[in-house]
Design a protein around this motif. Structure first.
Motif, PDB file in Angstrom:
ATOM      1  N   CYS A   1     -27.714  48.146  18.876  1.00 52.29           N
ATOM      2  CA  CYS A   1     -28.661  47.440  17.994  1.00 52.29           C
ATOM      3  C   CYS A   1     -28.772  48.139  16.646  1.00 52.29           C
ATOM      4  N   LYS A   2     -28.830  49.462  16.647  1.00 52.09           N
ATOM      5  CA  LYS A   2     -28.914  50.201  15.389  1.00 52.09           C
ATOM      6  C   LYS A   2     -27.631  50.028  14.574  1.00 52.09           C
ATOM      7  N   ILE A   3     -26.493  50.021  15.238  1.00 50.79           N
ATOM      8  CA  ILE A   3     -25.220  49.839  14.540  1.00 50.79           C
ATOM      9  C   ILE A   3     -25.145  48.445  13.931  1.00 50.79           C
ATOM     10  N   ALA A   4     -25.595  47.435  14.676  1.00 52.08           N
ATOM     11  CA  ALA A   4     -25.573  46.071  14.156  1.00 52.08           C
ATOM     12  C   ALA A   4     -26.516  45.925  12.954  1.00 52.08           C
ATOM     13  N   LEU A   5     -27.693  46.523  13.025  1.00 54.10           N
ATOM     14  CA  LEU A   5     -28.619  46.473  11.889  1.00 54.10           C
ATOM     15  C   LEU A   5     -28.065  47.212  10.677  1.00 54.10           C
ATOM     16  N   LEU A   6     -27.387  48.313  10.903  1.00 54.79           N
ATOM     17  CA  LEU A   6     -26.786  49.054   9.803  1.00 54.79           C
ATOM     18  C   LEU A   6     -25.700  48.231   9.121  1.00 54.79           C
ATOM     19  N   TYR A   7     -24.824  47.613   9.908  1.00 51.00           N
ATOM     20  CA  TYR A   7     -23.769  46.781   9.329  1.00 51.00           C
ATOM     21  C   TYR A   7     -24.347  45.563   8.614  1.00 51.00           C
ATOM     22  N   THR A   8     -25.397  44.971   9.176  1.00 47.95           N
ATOM     23  CA  THR A   8     -26.023  43.816   8.544  1.00 47.95           C
ATOM     24  C   THR A   8     -26.643  44.200   7.206  1.00 47.95           C
ATOM     25  N   SER A   9     -27.236  45.380   7.133  1.00 47.78           N
ATOM     26  CA  SER A   9     -27.833  45.812   5.864  1.00 47.78           C
ATOM     27  C   SER A   9     -26.772  46.203   4.841  1.00 47.78           C
ATOM     28  N   MET A  10     -25.596  46.618   5.295  1.00 49.00           N
ATOM     29  CA  MET A  10     -24.529  47.014   4.370  1.00 49.00           C
ATOM     30  C   MET A  10     -23.660  45.843   3.927  1.00 49.00           C
ATOM     31  N   LEU A  11     -23.740  44.723   4.590  1.00 51.27           N
ATOM     32  CA  LEU A  11     -22.866  43.587   4.303  1.00 51.27           C
ATOM     33  C   LEU A  11     -23.049  43.019   2.893  1.00 51.27           C
ATOM     34  N   PRO A  12     -24.257  42.806   2.385  1.00 48.69           N
ATOM     35  CA  PRO A  12     -24.382  42.313   1.006  1.00 48.69           C
ATOM     36  C   PRO A  12     -23.785  43.276  -0.020  1.00 48.69           C
ATOM     37  N   ASN A  13     -23.961  44.567   0.185  1.00 49.01           N
ATOM     38  CA  ASN A  13     -23.367  45.542  -0.736  1.00 49.01           C
ATOM     39  C   ASN A  13     -21.851  45.476  -0.702  1.00 49.01           C
ATOM     40  N   LEU A  14     -21.297  45.250   0.450  1.00 54.11           N
ATOM     41  CA  LEU A  14     -19.847  45.141   0.572  1.00 54.11           C
ATOM     42  C   LEU A  14     -19.336  43.909  -0.165  1.00 54.11           C
TER      43      LEU A  14
ATOM     44  N   ASP B   1     -20.795  42.429  -2.715  1.00 51.46           N
ATOM     45  CA  ASP B   1     -20.945  42.689  -4.146  1.00 51.46           C
ATOM     46  C   ASP B   1     -19.810  43.561  -4.664  1.00 51.46           C
ATOM     47  N   PHE B   2     -19.467  44.595  -3.922  1.00 47.73           N
ATOM     48  CA  PHE B   2     -18.377  45.473  -4.331  1.00 47.73           C
ATOM     49  C   PHE B   2     -17.056  44.714  -4.358  1.00 47.73           C
ATOM     50  N   PHE B   3     -16.836  43.870  -3.360  1.00 40.48           N
ATOM     51  CA  PHE B   3     -15.576  43.128  -3.292  1.00 40.48           C
ATOM     52  C   PHE B   3     -15.447  42.140  -4.444  1.00 40.48           C
ATOM     53  N   THR B   4     -16.526  41.466  -4.796  1.00 39.73           N
ATOM     54  CA  THR B   4     -16.450  40.494  -5.891  1.00 39.73           C
ATOM     55  C   THR B   4     -16.340  41.186  -7.243  1.00 39.73           C
ATOM     56  N   LEU B   5     -16.877  42.407  -7.376  1.00 41.12           N
ATOM     57  CA  LEU B   5     -16.739  43.132  -8.636  1.00 41.12           C
ATOM     58  C   LEU B   5     -15.329  43.663  -8.829  1.00 41.12           C
ATOM     59  N   THR B   6     -14.689  44.081  -7.769  1.00 42.74           N
ATOM     60  CA  THR B   6     -13.348  44.650  -7.895  1.00 42.74           C
ATOM     61  C   THR B   6     -12.262  43.586  -7.882  1.00 42.74           C
ATOM     62  N   HIS B   7     -12.514  42.446  -7.281  1.00 43.13           N
ATOM     63  CA  HIS B   7     -11.538  41.356  -7.208  1.00 43.13           C
ATOM     64  C   HIS B   7     -12.171  40.103  -7.796  1.00 43.13           C
ATOM     65  N   SER B   8     -12.114  39.964  -9.091  1.00 39.81           N
ATOM     66  CA  SER B   8     -12.811  38.854  -9.741  1.00 39.81           C
ATOM     67  C   SER B   8     -12.192  37.499  -9.403  1.00 39.81           C
ATOM     68  N   SER B   9     -10.921  37.477  -8.986  1.00 39.33           N
ATOM     69  CA  SER B   9     -10.306  36.194  -8.642  1.00 39.33           C
ATOM     70  C   SER B   9     -10.850  35.638  -7.328  1.00 39.33           C
ATOM     71  N   PHE B  10     -11.490  36.476  -6.518  1.00 44.35           N
ATOM     72  CA  PHE B  10     -12.057  36.022  -5.247  1.00 44.35           C
ATOM     73  C   PHE B  10     -13.552  35.783  -5.341  1.00 44.35           C
ATOM     74  N   HIS B  11     -14.050  35.622  -6.531  1.00 44.20           N
ATOM     75  CA  HIS B  11     -15.482  35.368  -6.696  1.00 44.20           C
ATOM     76  C   HIS B  11     -15.817  34.022  -6.063  1.00 44.20           C
ATOM     77  N   PRO B  12     -16.928  33.915  -5.348  1.00 43.21           N
ATOM     78  CA  PRO B  12     -17.260  32.660  -4.656  1.00 43.21           C
ATOM     79  C   PRO B  12     -17.366  31.455  -5.578  1.00 43.21           C
ATOM     80  N   LYS B  13     -17.768  31.642  -6.819  1.00 43.31           N
ATOM     81  CA  LYS B  13     -17.884  30.501  -7.734  1.00 43.31           C
ATOM     82  C   LYS B  13     -16.513  29.965  -8.114  1.00 43.31           C
ATOM     83  N   THR B  14     -15.524  30.837  -8.220  1.00 44.36           N
ATOM     84  CA  THR B  14     -14.170  30.365  -8.578  1.00 44.36           C
ATOM     85  C   THR B  14     -13.460  29.741  -7.394  1.00 44.36           C
ATOM     86  N   LEU B  15     -13.857  30.116  -6.188  1.00 43.35           N
ATOM     87  CA  LEU B  15     -13.200  29.536  -5.021  1.00 43.35           C
ATOM     88  C   LEU B  15     -13.656  28.124  -4.750  1.00 43.35           C
TER      89      LEU B  15
END
Length: 81
Positions: free
Chosen positions: A50-63, A65-79
């Motif tokens: 349960c703690k591991i799942a909560l940790l991953y859930t809290s880290m998912l938005p940051n991940l 954000d990082f992915f869309t900043l580093t790969h601008s072609s995969f931004h959700p608005k462009t897809l």
């Protein structure tokens, strides 16, 4: 059950502590195996899923954000367009 009889002819009376030590080792191994048999329960030494799942859930938005900043072609608005 055959362990004491198999050693009784060779080492003599030394078989008593040898058999006791082997019994102690095998019993300890059995108890450790029973303790770690089900690692996903609610005991003190189980994996905190349960703690591991909560940790991953809290880290998912940051991940994302990082992915869309580093790969601008995969931004959700462009897809979508």
């Amino acid at each position: 059950m055959n362990l004491p009889f198999g050693y009784s002819f060779t080492p003599g009376y030394y078989v008593i502590p040898v058999v006791a030590f082997i019994f102690y080792v095998l019993t300890s191994l059995e108890l450790i195996a029973e303790d770690i048999e089900y690692p996903f329960g609610n005991d003190d030494n189980d994996v905190p899923t349960c703690k591991i799942a909560l940790l991953y859930t809290s880290m998912l938005p940051n991940l994302f954000d990082f992915f869309t900043l580093t790969h601008s072609s995969f931004h959700p608005k462009t897809l979508r367009s």
